[in-house]
Design a protein around this motif. Structure first.
Motif, PDB file in Angstrom:
ATOM      1  N   MET A  86       5.658  -5.036  -9.558  1.00 29.95           N
ATOM      2  CA  MET A  86       7.115  -4.943  -9.405  1.00 29.95           C
ATOM      3  C   MET A  86       7.611  -5.792  -8.231  1.00 29.95           C
ATOM      4  O   MET A  86       8.703  -6.348  -8.291  1.00 29.95           O
ATOM      5  N   ARG A  87       6.807  -5.890  -7.173  1.00 30.12           N
ATOM      6  CA  ARG A  87       7.158  -6.721  -6.018  1.00 30.12           C
ATOM      7  C   ARG A  87       7.025  -8.209  -6.335  1.00 30.12           C
ATOM      8  O   ARG A  87       7.518  -9.045  -5.605  1.00 30.12           O
ATOM      9  N   GLY A  88       6.275  -8.507  -7.390  1.00 32.10           N
ATOM     10  CA  GLY A  88       6.059  -9.896  -7.763  1.00 32.10           C
ATOM     11  C   GLY A  88       4.823 -10.520  -7.155  1.00 32.10           C
ATOM     12  O   GLY A  88       4.597 -11.717  -7.307  1.00 32.10           O
ATOM     13  N   SER A  89       3.993  -9.723  -6.488  1.00 32.28           N
ATOM     14  CA  SER A  89       2.783 -10.276  -5.898  1.00 32.28           C
ATOM     15  C   SER A  89       1.620 -10.339  -6.900  1.00 32.28           C
ATOM     16  O   SER A  89       0.590 -10.939  -6.613  1.00 32.28           O
ATOM     17  N   MET A  90       1.821  -9.734  -8.080  1.00 29.50           N
ATOM     18  CA  MET A  90       0.855  -9.815  -9.179  1.00 29.50           C
ATOM     19  C   MET A  90       1.653  -9.967 -10.471  1.00 29.50           C
ATOM     20  O   MET A  90       2.740  -9.413 -10.596  1.00 29.50           O
ATOM     21  N   ARG A 105      -5.487   7.070 -10.092  1.00 32.67           N
ATOM     22  CA  ARG A 105      -4.019   7.087 -10.036  1.00 32.67           C
ATOM     23  C   ARG A 105      -3.517   6.214  -8.895  1.00 32.67           C
ATOM     24  O   ARG A 105      -2.557   5.449  -9.049  1.00 32.67           O
ATOM     25  N   ILE A 106      -4.159   6.302  -7.734  1.00 38.59           N
ATOM     26  CA  ILE A 106      -3.770   5.472  -6.589  1.00 38.59           C
ATOM     27  C   ILE A 106      -3.885   3.993  -6.935  1.00 38.59           C
ATOM     28  O   ILE A 106      -2.967   3.207  -6.663  1.00 38.59           O
ATOM     29  N   VAL A 143      -6.578  -5.300  -7.925  1.00 38.38           N
ATOM     30  CA  VAL A 143      -6.512  -4.492  -6.704  1.00 38.38           C
ATOM     31  C   VAL A 143      -7.920  -4.298  -6.142  1.00 38.38           C
ATOM     32  O   VAL A 143      -8.151  -4.474  -4.943  1.00 38.38           O
ATOM     33  N   ILE A 144      -8.868  -3.986  -7.001  1.00 42.03           N
ATOM     34  CA  ILE A 144     -10.251  -3.774  -6.553  1.00 42.03           C
ATOM     35  C   ILE A 144     -10.842  -5.075  -6.022  1.00 42.03           C
ATOM     36  O   ILE A 144     -11.511  -5.081  -4.976  1.00 42.03           O
ATOM     37  N   ARG A 145     -10.585  -6.209  -6.702  1.00 37.51           N
ATOM     38  CA  ARG A 145     -11.083  -7.506  -6.213  1.00 37.51           C
ATOM     39  C   ARG A 145     -10.536  -7.795  -4.820  1.00 37.51           C
ATOM     40  O   ARG A 145     -11.272  -8.257  -3.935  1.00 37.51           O
ATOM     41  N   GLN A 146      -9.257  -7.523  -4.596  1.00 34.13           N
ATOM     42  CA  GLN A 146      -8.657  -7.759  -3.280  1.00 34.13           C
ATOM     43  C   GLN A 146      -9.269  -6.850  -2.225  1.00 34.13           C
ATOM     44  O   GLN A 146      -9.526  -7.287  -1.098  1.00 34.13           O
ATOM     45  N   VAL A 164      -0.746   1.368  -7.047  1.00 34.33           N
ATOM     46  CA  VAL A 164      -0.727   0.156  -6.216  1.00 34.33           C
ATOM     47  C   VAL A 164      -0.562  -1.077  -7.095  1.00 34.33           C
ATOM     48  O   VAL A 164       0.236  -1.971  -6.786  1.00 34.33           O
ATOM     49  N   ALA A 165      -1.286  -1.131  -8.201  1.00 40.24           N
ATOM     50  CA  ALA A 165      -1.161  -2.271  -9.121  1.00 40.24           C
ATOM     51  C   ALA A 165       0.265  -2.384  -9.656  1.00 40.24           C
ATOM     52  O   ALA A 165       0.830  -3.488  -9.704  1.00 40.24           O
TER      53      ALA A 165
END
Length: 58
Positions: free
Chosen positions: A24-28, A13-14, A36-39, A18-19
């Motif tokens: 929504m922020r536009g960073s992805m 869920r976390i 998220v896991i790759r980062q 985060v994804a």
């Protein structure tokens, strides 16, 4: 390569939250848990490699 991860529901869920926030922020472009896991891996790569190196010298 495709790898399956088995995570407790709260950890999954976390990652999903985060994804979604990053999208929504536009960073992805998409809500990608894999991204998220790759980062996380990239940010922690030195520590992960150090752990591997310690085990290989034992």
């Amino acid at each position: 390569m495709t790898t399956s991860l088995v995570l407790p529901p709260d950890q999954a869920r976390i990652l999903k939250q985060v994804a979604a926030i990053r999208m929504m922020r536009g960073s992805m472009q998409t809500a990608s848990v894999s991204e998220v896991i790759r980062q996380l891996i990239s940010e922690n790569e030195p520590a992960l490699r150090a752990e591997i190196a310690r085990e290989q010298t034992v």
